[in-house]
Structures are given as structure tokens and as C-alpha cells.
Design a protein around this motif. Structure first.
Motif, mmCIF file in Angstrom:
data_model
loop_
_atom_site.group_PDB
_atom_site.id
_atom_site.type_symbol
_atom_site.label_atom_id
_atom_site.label_comp_id
_atom_site.label_asym_id
_atom_site.label_seq_id
_atom_site.Cartn_x
_atom_site.Cartn_y
_atom_site.Cartn_z
ATOM 1 N N LEU A 65 -3.882 14.366 -6.694
ATOM 2 C CA LEU A 65 -2.729 13.588 -7.147
ATOM 3 C C LEU A 65 -2.625 12.252 -6.415
ATOM 4 O O LEU A 65 -2.555 11.188 -7.049
ATOM 5 C CB LEU A 65 -1.444 14.399 -6.938
ATOM 6 C CG LEU A 65 -0.128 13.678 -7.234
ATOM 7 C CD1 LEU A 65 -0.032 13.320 -8.713
ATOM 8 C CD2 LEU A 65 1.052 14.526 -6.802
ATOM 9 N N PHE A 66 -2.644 12.298 -5.086
ATOM 10 C CA PHE A 66 -2.442 11.066 -4.318
ATOM 11 C C PHE A 66 -3.659 10.148 -4.354
ATOM 12 O O PHE A 66 -3.513 8.927 -4.265
ATOM 13 C CB PHE A 66 -2.044 11.391 -2.882
ATOM 14 C CG PHE A 66 -0.672 11.995 -2.780
ATOM 15 C CD1 PHE A 66 0.438 11.293 -3.213
ATOM 16 C CD2 PHE A 66 -0.494 13.273 -2.286
ATOM 17 C CE1 PHE A 66 1.708 11.841 -3.144
ATOM 18 C CE2 PHE A 66 0.771 13.840 -2.214
ATOM 19 C CZ PHE A 66 1.879 13.127 -2.639
ATOM 20 N N SER A 67 -4.848 10.718 -4.506
ATOM 21 C CA SER A 67 -6.023 9.846 -4.631
ATOM 22 C C SER A 67 -5.961 9.075 -5.946
ATOM 23 O O SER A 67 -6.379 7.918 -6.018
ATOM 24 C CB SER A 67 -7.322 10.653 -4.537
ATOM 25 O OG SER A 67 -7.459 11.541 -5.630
ATOM 26 N N ASN A 68 -5.436 9.717 -6.992
ATOM 27 C CA ASN A 68 -5.312 9.028 -8.278
ATOM 28 C C ASN A 68 -4.138 8.062 -8.311
ATOM 29 O O ASN A 68 -4.189 7.056 -9.013
ATOM 30 C CB ASN A 68 -5.175 10.054 -9.414
ATOM 31 C CG ASN A 68 -6.519 10.588 -9.854
ATOM 32 O OD1 ASN A 68 -7.243 9.932 -10.580
ATOM 33 N ND2 ASN A 68 -6.881 11.758 -9.379
ATOM 34 N N LEU A 69 -3.078 8.369 -7.562
ATOM 35 C CA LEU A 69 -1.927 7.469 -7.539
ATOM 36 C C LEU A 69 -2.229 6.180 -6.790
ATOM 37 O O LEU A 69 -1.897 5.088 -7.247
ATOM 38 C CB LEU A 69 -0.721 8.175 -6.921
ATOM 39 C CG LEU A 69 -0.040 9.235 -7.792
ATOM 40 C CD1 LEU A 69 1.061 9.938 -7.015
ATOM 41 C CD2 LEU A 69 0.527 8.593 -9.061
ATOM 42 N N TRP A 70 -2.836 6.311 -5.574
ATOM 43 C CA TRP A 70 -3.105 5.085 -4.814
ATOM 44 C C TRP A 70 -4.325 5.148 -3.898
ATOM 45 O O TRP A 70 -4.865 4.112 -3.535
ATOM 46 C CB TRP A 70 -1.887 4.676 -3.982
ATOM 47 C CG TRP A 70 -1.421 5.706 -2.986
ATOM 48 C CD1 TRP A 70 -2.048 6.105 -1.842
ATOM 49 C CD2 TRP A 70 -0.218 6.466 -3.059
ATOM 50 N NE1 TRP A 70 -1.319 7.069 -1.194
ATOM 51 C CE2 TRP A 70 -0.178 7.309 -1.921
ATOM 52 C CE3 TRP A 70 0.845 6.517 -3.960
ATOM 53 C CZ2 TRP A 70 0.878 8.188 -1.669
ATOM 54 C CZ3 TRP A 70 1.883 7.385 -3.704
ATOM 55 C CH2 TRP A 70 1.899 8.207 -2.579
ATOM 56 N N ARG A 73 -7.759 3.747 -5.660
ATOM 57 C CA ARG A 73 -7.581 2.332 -6.024
ATOM 58 C C ARG A 73 -7.388 1.462 -4.786
ATOM 59 O O ARG A 73 -7.948 0.370 -4.677
ATOM 60 C CB ARG A 73 -6.381 2.168 -6.954
ATOM 61 C CG ARG A 73 -6.698 2.466 -8.398
ATOM 62 C CD ARG A 73 -5.503 2.241 -9.271
ATOM 63 N NE ARG A 73 -4.495 3.284 -9.032
ATOM 64 C CZ ARG A 73 -3.354 3.368 -9.694
ATOM 65 N NH1 ARG A 73 -3.057 2.468 -10.608
ATOM 66 N NH2 ARG A 73 -2.499 4.343 -9.453
ATOM 67 N N THR A 108 -1.973 9.624 4.270
ATOM 68 C CA THR A 108 -1.187 10.231 3.199
ATOM 69 C C THR A 108 -1.187 11.749 3.312
ATOM 70 O O THR A 108 -0.133 12.395 3.303
ATOM 71 C CB THR A 108 -1.753 9.817 1.827
ATOM 72 O OG1 THR A 108 -1.680 8.402 1.679
ATOM 73 C CG2 THR A 108 -0.978 10.476 0.693
ATOM 74 N N ASP A 199 -9.021 3.336 -11.758
ATOM 75 C CA ASP A 199 -7.569 3.139 -11.669
ATOM 76 C C ASP A 199 -6.877 3.850 -12.799
ATOM 77 O O ASP A 199 -7.393 4.771 -13.347
ATOM 78 C CB ASP A 199 -7.206 1.656 -11.675
ATOM 79 C CG ASP A 199 -7.891 0.860 -12.780
ATOM 80 O OD1 ASP A 199 -8.042 -0.348 -12.586
ATOM 81 O OD2 ASP A 199 -8.249 1.428 -13.821
#
Length: 199
Positions: A65-70, A73, A108, A199
Motif C-alpha cells: 500500500l505505502f510503496s504504491n502511495l508514495w 514514486r 514509513t 506511479d
């Protein structure tokens, strides 16, 4: 953004699972006090692997989840400020990108672990969260970086290449599929480079 979104998601899941499991093995060993014993990590027993599997079974979802959120990217954006595509080869670019991603993802996930394991499950005061987070980050960062570079990354890329080598040498758009031109290990496949910076 990868040419094939599904492949990007699959690679992201592979990386999330391998990163989560490796870090949980490390942290479960710490919780058991193994590194503080004479002989350190050499005192590990197989129960560590099972307990880590139980925690990784849900922690990988937070990683994904967090790798895809920020995380991915942000890591790619930071890497672009450091590398020069005309000067640096694919290996250097990929390594810098991985390091920059860990630079964002480790703080994170250390915060997530601090909230979940220390505050919620262990009942430590929320006021102590900043110190808990910093301590968790100091403990986790060296392992996260090394595990990403030397285990999770290579294993995930190998599994990804093996998976898509069965699909065929070309995808629907006529682009070389993952694995094409990689036999000599001289370069990263375009899908991998883009999947890492999606992204």
C-alpha cells in the motif's frame, strides 16, 4: 508508469512479500532477544521463521500500500536527481533507485510497526511514539537496505522473469517481454525499470 499495469502490480506484490518476510524474520529475532545473546543471530531457531511468516502475512499489505502511495514514486523521483541516464548504466540506476526507495519506505514502515506493535499491541504511551519510531528506524534501516539490495530485489526479479518467460518473448504491443535479452545479465528489462518507478 509501466507499459503493463498488471505486471507492475505483480512485481510490486513480489517485492512487498519478500521485503516484509525478511524484515519480520529480523524483527522477530530481535523481539526474542536473540541478537543480545552470546553468539548473536547464530542462536536463531526455526520458530523465528514461523512467527515471522505469521506477521508477514499481513505486513506485506502495508508495504504494498505505502510503496504504491508514495514509496516507489518518491524513490524514483529522488533517484532521478542523483543519476545521469547518459552516464550511468542500468545497474547503477536500478541500485540508486532501490536505495532511494528504502530511504522513503524504511521510515514509513518503521512508523507503521511502531504504532502497531509498540503502541496498539504493547500499550506503550502515544507520547513516546517519536522516540519509539526513531529507535525502530535506527534498528531497521541497515537490514532493510541490505535485504532489499541483496535478497528481496534479486529474488523478486528472478521470480518475475521466470513467471513471464512462460508468457512468450513478446507482449501484445510487440515489446520484448520480461526476460528477453537478460540471459547475459547485461541490462535490466524495460518493464523492470518502469515497474520500479511506477506511479
Amino acid at each position: 508508469m509501466p507499459k503493463n499495469r498488471i505486471r507492475g502490480v505483480i512485481f510490486g506484490i513480489l517485492m512487498s512479500v519478500t521485503m516484509a518476510y525478511g524484515m519480520e524474520v529480523y524483527n522477530v529475532a530481535w523481539k526474542m532477544g536473540i541478537p543480545t545473546m552470546p553468539g548473536g543471530f547464530s542462536n536463531m531457531t526455526n520458530v523465528v521463521f514461523w512467527d515471522a511468516l505469521l506477521e508477514a502475512a499481513y505486513m506485506w499489505i502495508f508495504v504494498f500500500l505505502f510503496s504504491n502511495l508514495w514509496g516507489t514514486r518518491g524513490g524514483a523521483a529522488l533517484a532521478e536527481k542523483i543519476v545521469d541516464p547518459e552516464r550511468d548504466g542500468a545497474f547503477v540506476q536500478g541500485t540508486v533507485r532501490s536505495c532511494c526507495t528504502v530511504l522513503i519506505m524504511c521510515p514509513t514502515m518503521s512508523l507503521v510497526a511502531s504504532i502497531l506493535f509498540n503502541v496498539i499491541l504493547a500499550g506503550m504511551p502515544v507520547a513516546q511514539l517519536p522516540a519509539i519510531w526513531v529507535g525502530t528506524l535506527i534498528k531497521n534501516f541497515p537490514m532493510a537496505l541490505l535485504w532489499n539490495l541483496f535478497a528481496a530485489g534479486p529474488v523478486s526479479r528472478l521470480a518475475f522473469r521466470k513467471l513471464f518467460s512462460r508468457v512468450g518473448m513478446h507482449d501484445q504491443a510487440g515489446e520484448p517481454a520480461m526476460g528477453a535479452g537478460l540471459a547475459d545479465g547485461s541490462r535490466l528489462a524495460p518493464e523492470y525499470v518502469e515497474a520500479e518507478s511506477r506511479d
